[in-house]
Motif scaffolding. Structure first.
Motif, PDB file in Angstrom:
ATOM      1  N   VAL A  40     -34.743 -72.322  42.455  1.00 49.37           N
ATOM      2  CA  VAL A  40     -34.696 -71.055  43.182  1.00 49.37           C
ATOM      3  C   VAL A  40     -35.532 -70.031  42.424  1.00 49.37           C
ATOM      4  O   VAL A  40     -35.419 -69.914  41.201  1.00 49.37           O
ATOM      5  CB  VAL A  40     -33.243 -70.553  43.316  1.00 49.37           C
ATOM      6  CG1 VAL A  40     -33.204 -69.204  44.017  1.00 49.37           C
ATOM      7  CG2 VAL A  40     -32.396 -71.572  44.071  1.00 49.37           C
ATOM      8  N   THR A  41     -36.359 -69.287  43.142  1.00 45.97           N
ATOM      9  CA  THR A  41     -37.210 -68.297  42.496  1.00 45.97           C
ATOM     10  C   THR A  41     -36.529 -66.936  42.427  1.00 45.97           C
ATOM     11  O   THR A  41     -35.524 -66.679  43.103  1.00 45.97           O
ATOM     12  CB  THR A  41     -38.539 -68.136  43.252  1.00 45.97           C
ATOM     13  OG1 THR A  41     -38.287 -67.516  44.523  1.00 45.97           O
ATOM     14  CG2 THR A  41     -39.222 -69.480  43.459  1.00 45.97           C
ATOM     15  N   LEU A  42     -37.115 -66.062  41.641  1.00 49.58           N
ATOM     16  CA  LEU A  42     -36.600 -64.697  41.541  1.00 49.58           C
ATOM     17  C   LEU A  42     -36.661 -63.984  42.889  1.00 49.58           C
ATOM     18  O   LEU A  42     -35.792 -63.169  43.209  1.00 49.58           O
ATOM     19  CB  LEU A  42     -37.408 -63.914  40.503  1.00 49.58           C
ATOM     20  CG  LEU A  42     -37.312 -64.407  39.058  1.00 49.58           C
ATOM     21  CD1 LEU A  42     -38.221 -63.572  38.160  1.00 49.58           C
ATOM     22  CD2 LEU A  42     -35.870 -64.357  38.559  1.00 49.58           C
TER      23      LEU A  42
ATOM     24  N   ILE B 175     -33.099 -63.118  33.304  1.00 46.45           N
ATOM     25  CA  ILE B 175     -33.748 -62.436  34.421  1.00 46.45           C
ATOM     26  C   ILE B 175     -33.114 -62.776  35.770  1.00 46.45           C
ATOM     27  O   ILE B 175     -33.131 -61.960  36.695  1.00 46.45           O
ATOM     28  CB  ILE B 175     -35.266 -62.735  34.428  1.00 46.45           C
ATOM     29  CG1 ILE B 175     -35.998 -61.718  35.322  1.00 46.45           C
ATOM     30  CG2 ILE B 175     -35.544 -64.179  34.850  1.00 46.45           C
ATOM     31  CD1 ILE B 175     -37.500 -61.720  35.145  1.00 46.45           C
ATOM     32  N   VAL B 176     -32.523 -63.963  35.878  1.00 45.80           N
ATOM     33  CA  VAL B 176     -31.866 -64.319  37.137  1.00 45.80           C
ATOM     34  C   VAL B 176     -30.653 -63.421  37.376  1.00 45.80           C
ATOM     35  O   VAL B 176     -30.484 -62.841  38.454  1.00 45.80           O
ATOM     36  CB  VAL B 176     -31.451 -65.803  37.144  1.00 45.80           C
ATOM     37  CG1 VAL B 176     -30.548 -66.102  38.344  1.00 45.80           C
ATOM     38  CG2 VAL B 176     -32.680 -66.699  37.194  1.00 45.80           C
ATOM     39  N   LYS B 177     -29.817 -63.277  36.363  1.00 43.66           N
ATOM     40  CA  LYS B 177     -28.637 -62.426  36.504  1.00 43.66           C
ATOM     41  C   LYS B 177     -29.040 -60.972  36.731  1.00 43.66           C
ATOM     42  O   LYS B 177     -28.463 -60.276  37.576  1.00 43.66           O
ATOM     43  CB  LYS B 177     -27.756 -62.534  35.261  1.00 43.66           C
ATOM     44  CG  LYS B 177     -26.452 -61.749  35.367  1.00 43.66           C
ATOM     45  CD  LYS B 177     -25.555 -61.986  34.163  1.00 43.66           C
ATOM     46  CE  LYS B 177     -24.243 -61.217  34.302  1.00 43.66           C
ATOM     47  NZ  LYS B 177     -23.344 -61.448  33.139  1.00 43.66           N
ATOM     48  N   ALA B 178     -30.037 -60.525  36.002  1.00 41.55           N
ATOM     49  CA  ALA B 178     -30.499 -59.146  36.170  1.00 41.55           C
ATOM     50  C   ALA B 178     -31.041 -58.921  37.577  1.00 41.55           C
ATOM     51  O   ALA B 178     -30.857 -57.846  38.162  1.00 41.55           O
ATOM     52  CB  ALA B 178     -31.571 -58.829  35.131  1.00 41.55           C
ATOM     53  N   THR B 179     -31.689 -59.930  38.135  1.00 41.99           N
ATOM     54  CA  THR B 179     -32.199 -59.828  39.503  1.00 41.99           C
ATOM     55  C   THR B 179     -31.059 -59.771  40.504  1.00 41.99           C
ATOM     56  O   THR B 179     -31.054 -58.942  41.422  1.00 41.99           O
ATOM     57  CB  THR B 179     -33.113 -61.026  39.824  1.00 41.99           C
ATOM     58  OG1 THR B 179     -34.241 -61.010  38.948  1.00 41.99           O
ATOM     59  CG2 THR B 179     -33.599 -60.966  41.266  1.00 41.99           C
ATOM     60  N   GLN B 180     -30.083 -60.642  40.335  1.00 43.35           N
ATOM     61  CA  GLN B 180     -28.946 -60.667  41.256  1.00 43.35           C
ATOM     62  C   GLN B 180     -28.228 -59.322  41.300  1.00 43.35           C
ATOM     63  O   GLN B 180     -27.797 -58.870  42.363  1.00 43.35           O
ATOM     64  CB  GLN B 180     -27.972 -61.774  40.843  1.00 43.35           C
ATOM     65  CG  GLN B 180     -28.524 -63.178  41.039  1.00 43.35           C
ATOM     66  CD  GLN B 180     -27.692 -64.230  40.336  1.00 43.35           C
ATOM     67  OE1 GLN B 180     -26.894 -63.926  39.451  1.00 43.35           O
ATOM     68  NE2 GLN B 180     -27.878 -65.485  40.725  1.00 43.35           N
ATOM     69  N   TYR B 181     -28.114 -58.689  40.147  1.00 40.96           N
ATOM     70  CA  TYR B 181     -27.402 -57.417  40.066  1.00 40.96           C
ATOM     71  C   TYR B 181     -28.317 -56.201  40.211  1.00 40.96           C
ATOM     72  O   TYR B 181     -27.863 -55.068  40.152  1.00 40.96           O
ATOM     73  CB  TYR B 181     -26.630 -57.339  38.749  1.00 40.96           C
ATOM     74  CG  TYR B 181     -25.345 -58.133  38.771  1.00 40.96           C
ATOM     75  CD1 TYR B 181     -24.123 -57.503  38.980  1.00 40.96           C
ATOM     76  CD2 TYR B 181     -25.355 -59.511  38.610  1.00 40.96           C
ATOM     77  CE1 TYR B 181     -22.947 -58.229  39.013  1.00 40.96           C
ATOM     78  CE2 TYR B 181     -24.189 -60.250  38.640  1.00 40.96           C
ATOM     79  CZ  TYR B 181     -22.979 -59.600  38.842  1.00 40.96           C
ATOM     80  OH  TYR B 181     -21.811 -60.330  38.886  1.00 40.96           O
TER      81      TYR B 181
ATOM     82  N   ARG C 232     -43.143 -66.616  39.235  1.00 40.88           N
ATOM     83  CA  ARG C 232     -43.184 -67.775  40.134  1.00 40.88           C
ATOM     84  C   ARG C 232     -42.312 -68.929  39.638  1.00 40.88           C
ATOM     85  O   ARG C 232     -42.107 -69.906  40.360  1.00 40.88           O
ATOM     86  CB  ARG C 232     -44.621 -68.280  40.285  1.00 40.88           C
ATOM     87  CG  ARG C 232     -45.570 -67.278  40.904  1.00 40.88           C
ATOM     88  CD  ARG C 232     -46.912 -67.921  41.182  1.00 40.88           C
ATOM     89  NE  ARG C 232     -47.856 -66.984  41.759  1.00 40.88           N
ATOM     90  CZ  ARG C 232     -49.016 -67.329  42.299  1.00 40.88           C
ATOM     91  NH1 ARG C 232     -49.374 -68.604  42.328  1.00 40.88           N
ATOM     92  NH2 ARG C 232     -49.824 -66.415  42.799  1.00 40.88           N
ATOM     93  N   GLN C 233     -41.821 -68.808  38.440  1.00 43.40           N
ATOM     94  CA  GLN C 233     -41.071 -69.911  37.834  1.00 43.40           C
ATOM     95  C   GLN C 233     -39.684 -70.040  38.468  1.00 43.40           C
ATOM     96  O   GLN C 233     -38.890 -69.103  38.441  1.00 43.40           O
ATOM     97  CB  GLN C 233     -40.926 -69.669  36.334  1.00 43.40           C
ATOM     98  CG  GLN C 233     -40.122 -70.731  35.605  1.00 43.40           C
ATOM     99  CD  GLN C 233     -39.993 -70.430  34.123  1.00 43.40           C
ATOM    100  OE1 GLN C 233     -40.871 -69.814  33.535  1.00 43.40           O
ATOM    101  NE2 GLN C 233     -38.890 -70.850  33.521  1.00 43.40           N
ATOM    102  N   PRO C 234     -39.357 -71.206  39.021  1.00 45.39           N
ATOM    103  CA  PRO C 234     -38.019 -71.391  39.594  1.00 45.39           C
ATOM    104  C   PRO C 234     -36.990 -71.653  38.500  1.00 45.39           C
ATOM    105  O   PRO C 234     -37.334 -72.073  37.393  1.00 45.39           O
ATOM    106  CB  PRO C 234     -38.190 -72.623  40.490  1.00 45.39           C
ATOM    107  CG  PRO C 234     -39.283 -73.406  39.835  1.00 45.39           C
ATOM    108  CD  PRO C 234     -40.217 -72.385  39.232  1.00 45.39           C
ATOM    109  N   ASP C 235     -35.720 -71.401  38.808  1.00 48.85           N
ATOM    110  CA  ASP C 235     -34.667 -71.694  37.847  1.00 48.85           C
ATOM    111  C   ASP C 235     -34.253 -73.160  37.969  1.00 48.85           C
ATOM    112  O   ASP C 235     -34.887 -73.944  38.682  1.00 48.85           O
ATOM    113  CB  ASP C 235     -33.477 -70.745  38.034  1.00 48.85           C
ATOM    114  CG  ASP C 235     -32.807 -70.873  39.403  1.00 48.85           C
ATOM    115  OD1 ASP C 235     -33.016 -71.900  40.087  1.00 48.85           O
ATOM    116  OD2 ASP C 235     -32.069 -69.956  39.794  1.00 48.85           O
TER     117      ASP C 235
END
Length: 255
Positions: free
Chosen positions: A81-83, A51-57, A74-77
Protein backbone atom coordinates in the motif's frame (compact mmCIF):
# COMPACT_ATOMS: atom_id res chain seq x y z
CA UNK A 1 -42.99 -22.91 -5.51
CA UNK A 2 -40.09 -20.78 -6.61
CA UNK A 3 -36.78 -20.98 -4.84
CA UNK A 4 -36.36 -18.35 -2.14
CA UNK A 5 -33.41 -15.99 -2.16
CA UNK A 6 -31.38 -18.13 0.25
CA UNK A 7 -31.81 -21.30 -1.77
CA UNK A 8 -31.29 -19.47 -5.04
CA UNK A 9 -28.22 -17.79 -3.62
CA UNK A 10 -26.43 -21.07 -3.02
CA UNK A 11 -26.75 -22.34 -6.57
CA UNK A 12 -23.81 -21.89 -8.88
CA UNK A 13 -24.43 -19.32 -11.55
CA UNK A 14 -27.15 -17.48 -9.65
CA UNK A 15 -25.00 -14.78 -8.11
CA UNK A 16 -22.34 -12.45 -9.53
CA UNK A 17 -19.12 -14.23 -10.40
CA UNK A 18 -17.61 -12.51 -7.38
CA UNK A 19 -20.25 -12.85 -4.69
CA UNK A 20 -21.39 -9.42 -3.43
CA UNK A 21 -21.63 -10.68 0.15
CA UNK A 22 -17.95 -11.54 0.02
CA UNK A 23 -17.00 -8.02 -0.99
CA UNK A 24 -15.89 -6.38 2.22
CA UNK A 25 -13.46 -3.57 2.89
CA UNK A 26 -9.90 -4.79 3.04
CA UNK A 27 -8.68 -5.75 6.49
CA UNK A 28 -6.39 -2.74 6.50
CA UNK A 29 -8.96 -0.35 5.04
CA UNK A 30 -9.89 1.00 8.44
CA UNK A 31 -6.41 1.00 9.90
CA UNK A 32 -5.94 4.54 11.06
CA UNK A 33 -9.40 5.47 9.83
CA UNK A 34 -12.01 6.38 12.40
CA UNK A 35 -9.39 6.76 15.10
CA UNK A 36 -9.35 10.50 15.76
CA UNK A 37 -5.98 11.76 16.76
CA UNK A 38 -7.38 14.31 19.13
CA UNK A 39 -6.19 17.83 19.79
CA UNK A 40 -2.53 18.58 19.39
CA UNK A 41 -0.81 19.88 22.49
CA UNK A 42 2.70 20.99 23.27
CA UNK A 43 3.44 17.56 24.74
CA UNK A 44 2.46 15.63 21.62
CA UNK A 45 5.54 13.98 20.16
CA UNK A 46 5.36 12.56 16.65
CA UNK A 47 9.10 12.49 16.12
CA UNK A 48 9.28 8.70 16.33
CA UNK A 49 6.30 7.99 14.10
CA UNK A 50 6.91 6.24 10.81
CA UNK A 51 5.55 7.87 7.69
CA UNK A 52 2.62 5.49 7.28
CA UNK A 53 1.24 6.25 10.73
CA UNK A 54 1.90 9.95 10.29
CA UNK A 55 0.02 9.85 6.99
CA UNK A 56 -2.95 8.02 8.47
CA UNK A 57 -3.25 10.61 11.22
CA UNK A 58 -2.53 13.56 8.95
CA UNK A 59 0.67 14.81 10.62
CA UNK A 60 1.81 16.88 7.68
CA UNK A 61 5.04 18.24 9.16
CA UNK A 62 6.29 14.78 10.17
CA UNK A 63 5.50 13.41 6.72
CA UNK A 64 7.29 16.27 5.01
CA UNK A 65 10.28 15.84 7.31
CA UNK A 66 10.62 12.17 6.34
CA UNK A 67 10.16 12.84 2.63
CA UNK A 68 12.72 15.65 2.68
CA UNK A 69 15.08 13.25 4.45
CA UNK A 70 14.86 10.92 1.47
CA UNK A 71 11.77 8.73 1.83
CA UNK A 72 10.45 7.72 -1.60
CA UNK A 73 6.74 8.56 -1.77
CA UNK A 74 6.27 5.81 -4.37
CA UNK A 75 7.53 3.11 -2.03
CA UNK A 76 4.76 0.74 -0.89
CA UNK A 77 4.64 -0.61 2.65
CA UNK A 78 4.71 -4.30 3.59
CA UNK A 79 1.04 -4.60 2.61
CA UNK A 80 1.83 -3.21 -0.85
CA UNK A 81 0.00 0.00 0.00
CA UNK A 82 1.37 3.42 -0.92
CA UNK A 83 1.28 6.63 1.05
CA UNK A 84 -1.22 8.01 -1.44
CA UNK A 85 -3.60 5.15 -0.60
CA UNK A 86 -3.33 5.88 3.12
CA UNK A 87 -3.81 9.60 2.57
CA UNK A 88 -6.82 8.98 0.33
CA UNK A 89 -8.66 6.62 2.65
CA UNK A 90 -8.14 8.95 5.61
CA UNK A 91 -9.19 12.01 3.60
CA UNK A 92 -5.85 13.82 4.04
CA UNK A 93 -6.16 16.20 1.11
CA UNK A 94 -3.08 18.28 1.95
CA UNK A 95 -0.94 15.16 2.04
CA UNK A 96 -2.38 13.91 -1.24
CA UNK A 97 -1.39 17.19 -2.88
CA UNK A 98 2.07 17.02 -1.32
CA UNK A 99 2.76 13.40 -2.25
CA UNK A 100 1.66 13.94 -5.83
CA UNK A 101 3.93 16.98 -6.04
CA UNK A 102 6.76 14.68 -4.93
CA UNK A 103 6.06 12.09 -7.61
CA UNK A 104 3.41 9.78 -6.19
CA UNK A 105 1.62 7.79 -8.91
CA UNK A 106 -2.04 8.76 -8.88
CA UNK A 107 -3.40 5.45 -10.15
CA UNK A 108 -0.94 3.14 -8.40
CA UNK A 109 -2.46 -0.26 -7.67
CA UNK A 110 -2.01 -1.71 -4.20
CA UNK A 111 -3.47 -3.61 -1.28
CA UNK A 112 -5.32 -6.91 -1.10
CA UNK A 113 -7.84 -5.85 -3.73
CA UNK A 114 -5.28 -4.34 -6.11
CA UNK A 115 -7.03 -0.99 -5.92
CA UNK A 116 -6.10 2.60 -6.69
CA UNK A 117 -6.24 5.41 -4.13
CA UNK A 118 -9.40 6.56 -5.92
CA UNK A 119 -11.02 3.16 -5.27
CA UNK A 120 -10.15 3.51 -1.58
CA UNK A 121 -11.57 7.02 -1.33
CA UNK A 122 -14.72 5.92 -3.16
CA UNK A 123 -15.35 2.97 -0.85
CA UNK A 124 -15.13 5.25 2.17
CA UNK A 125 -17.42 7.86 0.62
CA UNK A 126 -14.89 10.71 0.62
CA UNK A 127 -16.35 12.91 -2.12
CA UNK A 128 -13.85 15.72 -1.58
CA UNK A 129 -10.99 13.26 -1.97
CA UNK A 130 -12.54 11.74 -5.09
CA UNK A 131 -12.79 15.22 -6.59
CA UNK A 132 -9.18 16.02 -5.67
CA UNK A 133 -7.72 12.80 -7.05
CA UNK A 134 -9.62 13.16 -10.31
CA UNK A 135 -8.31 16.71 -10.66
CA UNK A 136 -4.87 15.12 -10.64
CA UNK A 137 -5.89 12.68 -13.35
CA UNK A 138 -7.10 9.63 -11.42
CA UNK A 139 -9.10 7.37 -13.73
CA UNK A 140 -12.47 6.26 -12.27
CA UNK A 141 -12.97 3.66 -15.00
CA UNK A 142 -10.09 1.47 -13.81
CA UNK A 143 -11.21 -1.78 -12.18
CA UNK A 144 -9.99 -3.20 -8.90
CA UNK A 145 -9.13 -6.81 -8.14
CA UNK A 146 -12.82 -7.67 -7.83
CA UNK A 147 -13.64 -6.23 -11.22
CA UNK A 148 -15.35 -3.03 -10.06
CA UNK A 149 -14.79 0.51 -11.24
CA UNK A 150 -15.49 3.48 -9.00
CA UNK A 151 -19.12 3.95 -10.03
CA UNK A 152 -19.88 0.33 -9.13
CA UNK A 153 -18.22 0.75 -5.74
CA UNK A 154 -20.07 3.99 -5.05
CA UNK A 155 -23.39 2.38 -5.99
CA UNK A 156 -22.97 -0.73 -3.87
CA UNK A 157 -21.79 1.21 -0.82
CA UNK A 158 -24.58 3.76 -1.15
CA UNK A 159 -22.43 6.84 -1.77
CA UNK A 160 -24.97 8.76 -3.82
CA UNK A 161 -23.01 12.01 -4.08
CA UNK A 162 -20.04 10.17 -5.56
CA UNK A 163 -22.29 8.33 -8.03
CA UNK A 164 -23.66 11.72 -9.12
CA UNK A 165 -20.19 13.23 -9.45
CA UNK A 166 -18.88 10.33 -11.51
CA UNK A 167 -21.86 10.52 -13.86
CA UNK A 168 -21.30 14.27 -14.21
CA UNK A 169 -17.71 13.49 -15.16
CA UNK A 170 -18.80 11.17 -17.94
CA UNK A 171 -19.05 7.71 -16.40
CA UNK A 172 -21.62 5.54 -18.18
CA UNK A 173 -24.65 4.81 -15.97
CA UNK A 174 -25.00 1.42 -17.67
CA UNK A 175 -21.33 0.47 -17.45
CA UNK A 176 -20.88 -3.22 -16.65
CA UNK A 177 -18.17 -4.31 -14.29
CA UNK A 178 -16.09 -7.41 -14.89
CA UNK A 179 -18.88 -9.52 -13.39
CA UNK A 180 -21.46 -8.09 -15.77
CA UNK A 181 -23.14 -5.94 -13.11
CA UNK A 182 -24.26 -2.35 -13.66
CA UNK A 183 -24.40 0.36 -10.97
CA UNK A 184 -28.19 -0.02 -10.84
CA UNK A 185 -27.89 -3.77 -10.23
CA UNK A 186 -25.41 -3.19 -7.42
CA UNK A 187 -27.60 -0.53 -5.84
CA UNK A 188 -30.61 -2.84 -6.05
CA UNK A 189 -28.73 -5.70 -4.43
CA UNK A 190 -26.66 -3.91 -1.81
CA UNK A 191 -28.29 -0.60 -0.87
CA UNK A 192 -31.61 -0.82 0.98
CA UNK A 193 -32.52 2.83 0.64
CA UNK A 194 -34.07 5.13 -1.93
CA UNK A 195 -30.74 6.40 -3.21
CA UNK A 196 -28.60 5.85 -5.20
CA UNK A 197 -31.25 3.86 -7.12
CA UNK A 198 -33.52 6.89 -7.45
CA UNK A 199 -30.62 9.00 -8.68
CA UNK A 200 -29.63 6.43 -11.30
CA UNK A 201 -33.19 6.23 -12.56
CA UNK A 202 -33.21 9.98 -13.24
CA UNK A 203 -30.36 9.47 -15.71
CA UNK A 204 -32.38 7.16 -17.97
CA UNK A 205 -30.55 4.07 -16.83
CA UNK A 206 -31.51 0.83 -18.61
CA UNK A 207 -33.95 -0.63 -16.10
CA UNK A 208 -34.45 -3.92 -17.91
CA UNK A 209 -30.85 -4.65 -18.82
CA UNK A 210 -29.73 -8.12 -17.76
CA UNK A 211 -26.33 -8.84 -16.28
CA UNK A 212 -23.75 -10.53 -18.47
CA UNK A 213 -23.66 -13.94 -16.80
CA UNK A 214 -27.06 -14.66 -15.28
CA UNK A 215 -29.34 -12.29 -17.20
CA UNK A 216 -30.68 -10.94 -13.92
CA UNK A 217 -32.18 -7.48 -14.20
CA UNK A 218 -31.96 -4.96 -11.38
CA UNK A 219 -35.43 -6.15 -10.36
CA UNK A 220 -34.17 -9.74 -10.02
CA UNK A 221 -31.31 -8.53 -7.80
CA UNK A 222 -33.62 -6.40 -5.67
CA UNK A 223 -35.93 -9.38 -5.11
CA UNK A 224 -33.01 -11.66 -4.24
CA UNK A 225 -31.92 -9.12 -1.63
CA UNK A 226 -35.43 -8.59 -0.28
CA UNK A 227 -34.97 -4.92 -1.10
CA UNK A 228 -38.58 -3.77 -1.02
CA UNK A 229 -37.70 -0.08 -1.23
CA UNK A 230 -35.86 -0.54 -4.51
CA UNK A 231 -38.42 -3.02 -5.84
CA UNK A 232 -41.07 -0.29 -5.59
CA UNK A 233 -38.83 2.24 -7.33
CA UNK A 234 -38.03 -0.14 -10.17
CA UNK A 235 -41.66 -1.07 -10.72
CA UNK A 236 -42.61 2.61 -10.83
CA UNK A 237 -39.84 3.12 -13.41
CA UNK A 238 -41.30 0.44 -15.68
CA UNK A 239 -39.23 -2.61 -14.79
CA UNK A 240 -40.44 -5.64 -16.73
CA UNK A 241 -41.93 -8.17 -14.29
CA UNK A 242 -41.91 -10.82 -17.03
CA UNK A 243 -38.18 -10.57 -17.78
CA UNK A 244 -36.56 -13.97 -17.30
CA UNK A 245 -33.03 -14.72 -16.19
CA UNK A 246 -30.88 -17.63 -17.31
CA UNK A 247 -32.83 -19.93 -14.96
CA UNK A 248 -36.07 -18.80 -16.61
CA UNK A 249 -37.18 -17.15 -13.37
CA UNK A 250 -39.04 -13.87 -13.49
CA UNK A 251 -40.12 -11.36 -10.87
CA UNK A 252 -43.33 -13.25 -10.04
CA UNK A 253 -41.46 -16.54 -9.52
CA UNK A 254 -39.27 -14.97 -6.84
CA UNK A 255 -42.03 -13.24 -4.91
Amino acid sequence: MADGPDEYDTEAGCVPLLHPEEIKPQSHYNHGYGEPLGRKTHIDDYSTWDIVKATQYGIYERCRELVEAGYDVRQPDKENVTLLHWAAINNRIDLVKYYISKGAIVDQLGGDLNSTPLHWATRQGHLSMVVQLMKYGADPSLIDGEGCSCIHLAAQFGHTSIVAYLIAKGQDVDMMDQNGMTPLMWAAYRTHSVDPTRLLLTFNVSVNLGDKYHKNTALHWAVLAGNTTVISLLLEAGANVDAQNIKCFNFICHM
